[in-house]
Design an enzyme around this catalytic site. Structure first.
Site, PDB file in Angstrom:
ATOM      1  N   ASP A  22      -0.495   8.502   6.685  1.00  0.00           N
ATOM      2  CA  ASP A  22       0.823   8.534   6.084  1.00  0.00           C
ATOM      3  C   ASP A  22       1.214   7.082   5.829  1.00  0.00           C
ATOM      4  O   ASP A  22       0.622   6.160   6.404  1.00  0.00           O
ATOM      5  CB  ASP A  22       1.801   9.214   7.053  1.00  0.00           C
ATOM      6  CG  ASP A  22       3.228   9.143   6.569  1.00  0.00           C
ATOM      7  OD1 ASP A  22       3.497   9.526   5.422  1.00  0.00           O
ATOM      8  OD2 ASP A  22       4.086   8.694   7.353  1.00  0.00           O
ATOM      9  N   ASP A  30       5.026   5.545   5.105  1.00  0.00           N
ATOM     10  CA  ASP A  30       6.268   5.132   5.756  1.00  0.00           C
ATOM     11  C   ASP A  30       6.331   5.639   7.193  1.00  0.00           C
ATOM     12  O   ASP A  30       6.210   6.840   7.450  1.00  0.00           O
ATOM     13  CB  ASP A  30       7.467   5.666   4.970  1.00  0.00           C
ATOM     14  CG  ASP A  30       7.502   5.095   3.560  1.00  0.00           C
ATOM     15  OD1 ASP A  30       7.854   3.923   3.427  1.00  0.00           O
ATOM     16  OD2 ASP A  30       7.158   5.819   2.612  1.00  0.00           O
TER      17      ASP A  30
END
Length: 217
Positions: free
Chosen positions: A11, A13
């Site tokens: 991922d 953020d």
């Protein structure tokens, strides 16, 4: 703990970098522009979900496309703002140890926004899966399954690194090993095969058969 894998899926953020200050700043302004009350806004889960889904939870359907374009504009413009985007501990070291074709970034952000944030912290992934590339975002497994397909790797041989419950749910649904980072949620909120503080607790080494991952927490 040691994990044998063929690919690592990150991922963005909250995992590789933090854009929390920017997110709060931009979404607060966005909510004000669209007349959304603080109470309405507080009931919606922001982290780890595509902007289109968030907007759809808060606004009439005919307003959503313009509202999504507006939040993207605000966030892209804010990338260089004070404290807007910063790398998280361990990110640079871990990515530098990986072959470029053994990892991907899988984000709920649009490609334009994801690339702006990654560029800000000097990360250039060979493979990037963004909201634009899928029809169903996290917690659906589609983004991670697409990343595995692009890398030519069996999903069962992938390890997902995520900080958000929605992303971890997507990784599990894809049949992948999950490593949770306690960067935005407390450990008790994270369901994963392994939970670590951040990527500084993770090291990796390319092997003849893929990548050996070691977690220290």
């Amino acid at each position: 703990m040691k994990i044998q894998a063929e690919a690592l899926l990150f991922d963005n953020d909250g995992t590789l970098l933090s854009s929390m200050e920017s997110v709060i700043r931009c979404w607060t302004r966005w909510a004000q522009e669209y007349g959304i009350t603080a109470e309405e806004f507080a009931r919606v889960e922001l982290h780890g979900r595509p902007a289109a889904e968030i907007a759809a939870d808060l606004l009439p359907a005919d307003v959503v496309p313009g509202a999504v374009a507006r939040i993207e504009q605000l966030e892209v413009e804010d990338v260089s703002g004070p404290g807007g985007v910063v790398p998280l501990p361990g990110t640079a070291q871990l990515l530098a140890s990986l072959p470029a074709d053994r990892w991907a970034v899988v984000t709920s952000a649009t490609r334009r926004l994801a690339e702006a944030r990654l560029e800000r912290v000097g990360i250039t992934p060979k493979t990037l899966i963004a909201a634009d590339d899928v029809t169903r975002g996290k917690p659906d497994p589609e983004p991670f399954l697409l990343a595995a397909r692009r890398l030519g790797v069996d999903p069962a041989r992938c390890v997902v690194f995520e900080d958000a419950p929605a992303g971890l749910q997507a990784g599990r649904a894809a049949g992948m090993t999950t490593v949770a980072l306690a960067t935005t949620h407390i450990r008790s909120e994270l369901t994963a095969d392994v939970v670590v503080t951040d990527l500084s607790a993770v090291s990796a080494q390319a092997t003849e058969y893929g990548v050996e991952i070691v977690t220290a927490d």
